[in-house]
Design a protein around this motif. Structure first.
Motif, PDB file in Angstrom:
ATOM      1  N   LEU A   1      13.213   0.493  37.269  1.00  0.00           N
ATOM      2  CA  LEU A   1      14.503   1.223  37.882  1.00  0.00           C
ATOM      3  C   LEU A   1      15.646   0.340  37.817  1.00  0.00           C
ATOM      4  CD1 LEU A   1      12.900   3.929  40.450  1.00  0.00           C
ATOM      5  CD2 LEU A   1      13.677   4.411  38.066  1.00  0.00           C
ATOM      6  N   LYS A   2      15.209  -0.941  38.626  1.00  0.00           N
ATOM      7  CA  LYS A   2      16.504  -1.862  38.692  1.00  0.00           C
ATOM      8  C   LYS A   2      16.923  -2.295  37.352  1.00  0.00           C
ATOM      9  CE  LYS A   2      17.061  -6.429  40.674  1.00  0.00           C
ATOM     10  NZ  LYS A   2      16.363  -7.756  41.335  1.00  0.00           N
ATOM     11  N   PHE A   3      16.240  -2.573  36.279  1.00  0.00           N
ATOM     12  CA  PHE A   3      16.584  -2.868  35.099  1.00  0.00           C
ATOM     13  C   PHE A   3      17.503  -1.776  34.442  1.00  0.00           C
ATOM     14  CE2 PHE A   3      16.814  -5.891  31.639  1.00  0.00           C
ATOM     15  CZ  PHE A   3      16.806  -4.993  30.496  1.00  0.00           C
ATOM     16  N   LEU A   4      16.971  -0.291  34.602  1.00  0.00           N
ATOM     17  CA  LEU A   4      17.649   0.654  33.972  1.00  0.00           C
ATOM     18  C   LEU A   4      19.296   0.795  34.931  1.00  0.00           C
ATOM     19  CD1 LEU A   4      17.357   3.210  32.239  1.00  0.00           C
ATOM     20  CD2 LEU A   4      16.695   4.483  34.142  1.00  0.00           C
ATOM     21  N   ALA A   5      19.141   0.500  36.007  1.00  0.00           N
ATOM     22  CA  ALA A   5      20.470   0.540  36.655  1.00  0.00           C
ATOM     23  C   ALA A   5      21.191  -0.561  36.245  1.00  0.00           C
ATOM     24  CB  ALA A   5      20.161   0.423  38.353  1.00  0.00           C
ATOM     25  N   GLN A   6      20.992  -1.669  36.265  1.00  0.00           N
ATOM     26  CA  GLN A   6      21.741  -2.720  35.516  1.00  0.00           C
ATOM     27  C   GLN A   6      22.187  -2.408  34.304  1.00  0.00           C
ATOM     28  OE1 GLN A   6      19.060  -6.293  35.970  1.00  0.00           O
ATOM     29  NE2 GLN A   6      19.650  -6.528  38.011  1.00  0.00           N
ATOM     30  N   SER A   7      21.385  -1.899  33.183  1.00  0.00           N
ATOM     31  CA  SER A   7      21.802  -1.400  31.790  1.00  0.00           C
ATOM     32  C   SER A   7      22.942  -0.684  31.892  1.00  0.00           C
ATOM     33  CB  SER A   7      20.529  -1.323  31.279  1.00  0.00           C
ATOM     34  OG  SER A   7      19.596  -2.138  31.173  1.00  0.00           O
ATOM     35  N   SER A   8      22.704   0.262  32.913  1.00  0.00           N
ATOM     36  CA  SER A   8      23.588   1.231  32.893  1.00  0.00           C
ATOM     37  C   SER A   8      24.830   0.769  33.275  1.00  0.00           C
ATOM     38  CB  SER A   8      23.130   2.629  34.072  1.00  0.00           C
ATOM     39  OG  SER A   8      24.235   3.509  34.015  1.00  0.00           O
TER      40      SER A   8
END
Length: 454
Positions: free
Chosen positions: A433-440
């Motif tokens: 979830l953290k990586f997904l938020a950073q990518s977004s």
């Protein structure tokens, strides 16, 4: 002397160069040199055109580099996201696998608990009967069927006393009389109990009025027992009132009549291969899932019923256990001691009794003190319903207890694996979830930059 300079010098009064769209493309997607040259000649000299042409080339190289860099970063981000997603999915499957294993083991443990409890109840009944047999000479209150009848006749002005008086005078012909043909009997005489102490406790729980209640099959039997005139008053020349008056024993006060066809029968299964058709009621469980200590069984299953009343006591085919006695006792628990009964309070819903005299009528209502009980269920004749293979049952109980211990150990191991898997799953999920938020966030920033550059 001015130094020779090969660099192109622009005139001081040259017009400023305005580049409206340095990346102008034609319909084929290629740059349009003619259009660009025309614009350039209109804005300045040829030297300015050369200079601006170099600027355009540099800008094109920078934009191409940015596009390639962005594509590489997007591709790399997608790969990482896919790997994280696959890892979370795999861990989720492991988590589900451990949860299913624990559910299976819990169900297996509950089945073993129920089997052990059923066998233990059978052994306790055997032991109780054996102990009672050795003390028969010292017990003065052991009752037979005739003794129970004698105590019913003491209440000579009761409906039960008058009914049995009629039955005694007419013998086998009594069942053909209009007043008698729909009557099954009196509650106290429709069952018997192996242990005299348990009989006294069950009779005490029901109370004298219920023990003397008349049981009818249909509502027609109730109408025959008591009739009314036009004003709604009891006609004391008919029914039990008329019978009592004719023999000099007028019926005094109210009396209970139970109609079997109006009772809601027990709707679940019976214990398999049980000649007494005992009810297969779910065993009680404490909040931690364990069986309450000292639990001996349900009262409804501890009353023995004559074979004639086990089947088809009603027109719908139901017997007395699932109709009459289930409605009288419901799921009343029986415990060895008061202490056991009080410890089991969290799982008692329909009352409980203990062999040392404890009694809970229903939730929050305790019956204290002691009273003499005369009208009680007769003691069973013989022990044909008790297990003969006592030592074989003991061996089976030991084997089932061993299986239960192994099952509990497996549950503990599986629980440890579940907690570890859940911990790893939560970590990997947070990482995803953290990586997904950073990518977004990065994608949003790049989108803003591109819009700004245009």
């Amino acid at each position: 002397m001015p130094m020779n300079d090969d660099r192109v010098k622009l005139p001081i009064n040259a017009n400023p160069v305005v580049v409206h769209d340095p990346l102008r493309f034609n319909q084929g997607g290629q740059s349009d040199p003619y259009s660009f040259a025309r614009d350039t000649m209109q804005n300045g000299t040829a030297e300015a055109a050369v200079y601006n042409s170099k600027v355009v080339n540099i800008m094109q190289e920078v934009c191409t580099s940015c596009i390639i860099s962005s594509c590489w970063k997007f591709k790399s981000t997608s790969c990482i996201l896919q790997k994280l997603e696959d890892a979370v999915h795999e861990m989720g499957l492991k988590l589900k696998h451990h949860e299913e294993n624990i559910s299976f083991l819990k169900a297996q443990k509950n089945r073993l608990d129920n089997s052990i409890l059923d066998m233990h109840v059978a052994l306790c009944k055997y032991q109780t009967a054996s102990e009672s047999g050795s003390e028969n000479e010292e017990l003065s209150h052991v009752q037979s069927e005739e003794e129970t009848l004698g105590h019913i006749f003491v209440h000579e002005k009761s409906a039960a006393g008058i009914w049995y008086e009629l039955k005694r005078h007419h013998g086998t012909q009594a069942s053909h009389l209009p007043l008698m043909k729909d009557v099954v009997g009196i509650v106290a005489m429709l069952g018997n109990v192996d242990d005299d102490n348990l009989s006294r406790l069950l009779s005490d729980y029901l109370g004298l009025e219920t023990m003397l209640a008349i049981v009818c099959k249909t509502c027609d039997g109730i109408k025959a027992l008591e009739t009314y005139d036009k004003e709604g008053h009891i006609n004391k020349t008919l029914g039990l009132h008329g019978l009592g008056a004719s023999i000099g024993k007028p019926l005094d006060g109210r009396f209970l009549v139970i109609c079997l066809e109006k009772l809601r029968p027990y709707a679940d299964d019976f214990i398999a291969d049980d000649p007494q058709r005992r009810l297969d009621i779910l065993k009680p469980r404490l909040p931690n899932g364990d069986s309450p200590p000292g639990f001996l069984g349900f009262a409804v299953n501890m009353v023995n019923i004559d074979s004639v009343n086990l089947y088809c006591a009603t027109s719908s085919g139901h017997g007395l256990r699932e109709t009459l006695f289930y409605n009288l006792f419901s799921r009343l628990h029986v415990y060895k001691t008061r202490e056991d009964m009080l410890q089991a309070l969290p799982c008692i819903r329909h009352g409980a009794i203990s062999l040392d005299g404890g009694m809970i009528k229903h939730n929050g209502v305790f019956s204290l003190g002691k009273r003499e009980i005369n009208v009680k269920f007769p003691k069973s004749s013989g022990r044909s319903n008790l297990p003969q293979n006592y030592f074989e049952i003991e061996r089976q109980i030991k084997e089932m207890r061993w299986k239960k211990e192994r099952t509990v150990e497996d549950m503990q191991r599986e629980q440890a694996l579940l907690e570890r898997s859940r911990f790893n799953f939560d970590i990997k999920k947070q990482e995803y979830l953290k990586f997904l938020a950073q990518s977004s966030t990065y994608a949003t920033q790049q989108s803003f930059k591109q819009e700004g550059s245009t």
